[in-house]
Design a protein around this motif. Structure first.
Motif: not given
Length: 510
Positions: A356-365
């Motif tokens: 599954r494609p990994i969605p973009e997330k905030k830098w601290f995650m």
């Protein structure tokens, strides 16, 4: 006589007679034998030649003479400049003495030539030994220096089983700061476990309720709904990790290191291993060899569950067992047991054929940030104990409070598992299924902080200097930190794996 070396680095040692000391007239001693642990620790016992008989006093007497030429003087001067101390044993009781001293201007150097021994006895057993160095003689080339000794025996009320207590330092190891650090770490565990349990249980309860509500929707509403969270990666969360062979090997090694640490600490608490030379290291080697199946079982079963092929191992054993008759065969036994007993994949979710494609997330995650931050709390729970362990290893302190060490090990395990579970939950909730390496490395990053602490300890708590002592210190600390990191990583992964399996077992998957 045992070894001689600089006072500021206990681990840098040389043979006593590497310095040009002379030997007494008595030629041999019959009952000494060297163990494996002594050999690996650099114990180099050589007979001093001093003639000492039980309960027979010896008046001050010369036992040998040093013909001091320029080379011998230079060797003694080097030793005195570097604050060399020597260690000797009488009836397995250690004694330390200083080689010599310099004057205030550092121009003249003096050798201590007279060993004054006072030996305490209780019944027919030696229970106490004290050494006083006297007879300061200036080092002048092309002179003769006489070495002398005396022995005085005296009765003592010390029991034989308590004779090693004088070498322990309760004021250091049982200081209120040590007790406070243990209490502080224990309170951290209670707080962390309570916090993790409360947050995760409330959050997971909401997640389960939301997912159950989504199950009651028809397909149209579900397609229009805003689906998010850790359920969305159920088809990828049990996907094999990248580099499964290395990952499985590290997890298996970490489990073995944890088993060795646990068993050796328990044995040390029961048997007082610190009273016998090399016994701690000998015990650790034996336990490490005996626990090889633990490595094979956990590493082999994990590798098999991730689809690894274990067929090559038979050939490897056939070639290598000539040299390794214990560790490798036992490791193989554990691997076979792990593959056959728990090596079959039994994940609660079917693994998707396509990642599954990994969605973009905030830098601290991001996994890299989680890895860097994951080791802070585990290190915070043990760093005070690190000071006492480092001091016992690098200075003249005998570590004996293994009850403290056991408690700290338990605290470290609990804190590590709690932290990695929280980190993994946040990662999965961001729909990133790369939790396996992340959970391992976030726990293993504790070793980075321990190694950073070793820099502080070196510059502010020791007086080591020079290339040899510096490389020696940081080499040892790198090995120690690596082993600790592998152990913490394995603990973190095993605890997180149970958590991940549990939450996905309790959710309804189409």
């Amino acid at each position: 006589m045992n070894t001689v070396g600089p006072y500021h680095n206990r681990q840098e040692t040389y043979k006593y007679f590497s310095l040009p000391f002379c030997v007494g007239s008595k030629k041999s001693i019959s009952h000494y034998h060297e163990t494996l642990g002594e050999a690996l620790q650099g114990v180099e016992l050589e007979f001093s030649g001093l003639d000492i008989k039980f309960k027979d006093d010896v008046m001050p007497a010369t036992y040998c003479e040093i013909d001091l030429d320029k080379d011998k003087r230079d060797a003694f001067v080097y030793a005195i400049k570097n604050h060399y101390w020597y260690q000797m044993y009488i009836d397995d009781l250690p004694i330390w003495g200083i080689v010599g001293e310099a004057d205030e201007n550092g121009e003249d150097y003096y050798l201590w030539t007279y060993k004054k021994l006072e030996i305490g006895f209780n019944g027919n057993r030696i229970v106490d030994v004290n050494l006083t160095s006297e007879g300061k003689v200036k080092l002048v080339p092309n002179t003769k220096i006489q070495m002398s000794y005396s022995v005085k025996w005296k009765k003592s009320d010390v029991k034989f089983e308590d004779r090693f207590d004088k070498y322990l330092d309760p004021s250091f190891f049982q200081h209120r700061i040590h007790w406070f650090s243990i209490f502080n770490s224990f309170m951290m565990v209670i707080f962390l476990v309570g916090l993790v349990s409360m947050i995760l249980m409330r959050t997971l309860r909401k997640d389960y309720a939301r997912y159950s509500k989504e199950e009651e929707m028809d397909d149209m509403d579900r397609d229009l709904g805003d689906e998010y969270g850790w359920k969305q990666v159920h088809g990828d969360v049990f996907r094999p990790s990248s580099h499964p062979l290395i990952f499985s090997s590290l997890v298996g090694s970490g489990c073995q290191i944890f088993a060795v640490s646990l068993i050796v600490i328990i044995v040390a608490m029961i048997e007082d291993l610190y009273t016998e030379r090399g016994s701690m290291l000998s015990t650790a080697i034996f336990v490490y060899a005996a626990t090889s199946p633990v490595n094979g079982y956990f590493g082999g079963s994990l590798y098999a569950r991730q689809g690894g092929n274990l067929g090559i191992i038979t050939c490897v054993v056939a070639v290598c067992c000539i040299c390794f008759f214990v560790i490798l065969p036992l490791n193989l036994v554990g691997t076979i047991l792990g593959r056959n007993l728990s090596g079959q994949p039994n994940f609660p979710c079917r693994v998707n054929a396509v990642p599954r494609p990994i969605p973009e997330k905030k830098w601290f995650m991001e996994p890299a940030v989680i890895v860097c931050l994951g080791g802070i709390l585990p290190f915070g729970s043990i760093f005070i104990e690190m000071y006492f362990i480092f001091t016992s290893f690098w200075a003249y302190k005998i570590y004996y409070v293994y009850g403290f060490m056991m408690l700290v090990l338990v605290i470290l395990c609990i804190v590590t598992v709690c932290v990695t579970i929280v980190c993994t939950y946040f990662l999965l909730n961001a729909e990133d299924y790369r939790w396996q390496w992340t959970s391992f490395l976030s726990a293993a990053s504790t070793a980075i902080y321990v190694y950073m602490y070793s820099f502080y300890y070196y510059f502010f708590k020791t007086k080591m200097y020079g290339l040899f002592q510096t490389s020696f210190y940081f080499g040892y600390m790198a090995v120690f930190s690596t082993a600790l990191g592998i152990m913490c990583g394995a603990i973190g992964y095993m605890g997180t794996s149970a958590f991940v399996r549990k939450i996905y077992t309790n959710v309804k998957i189409d």
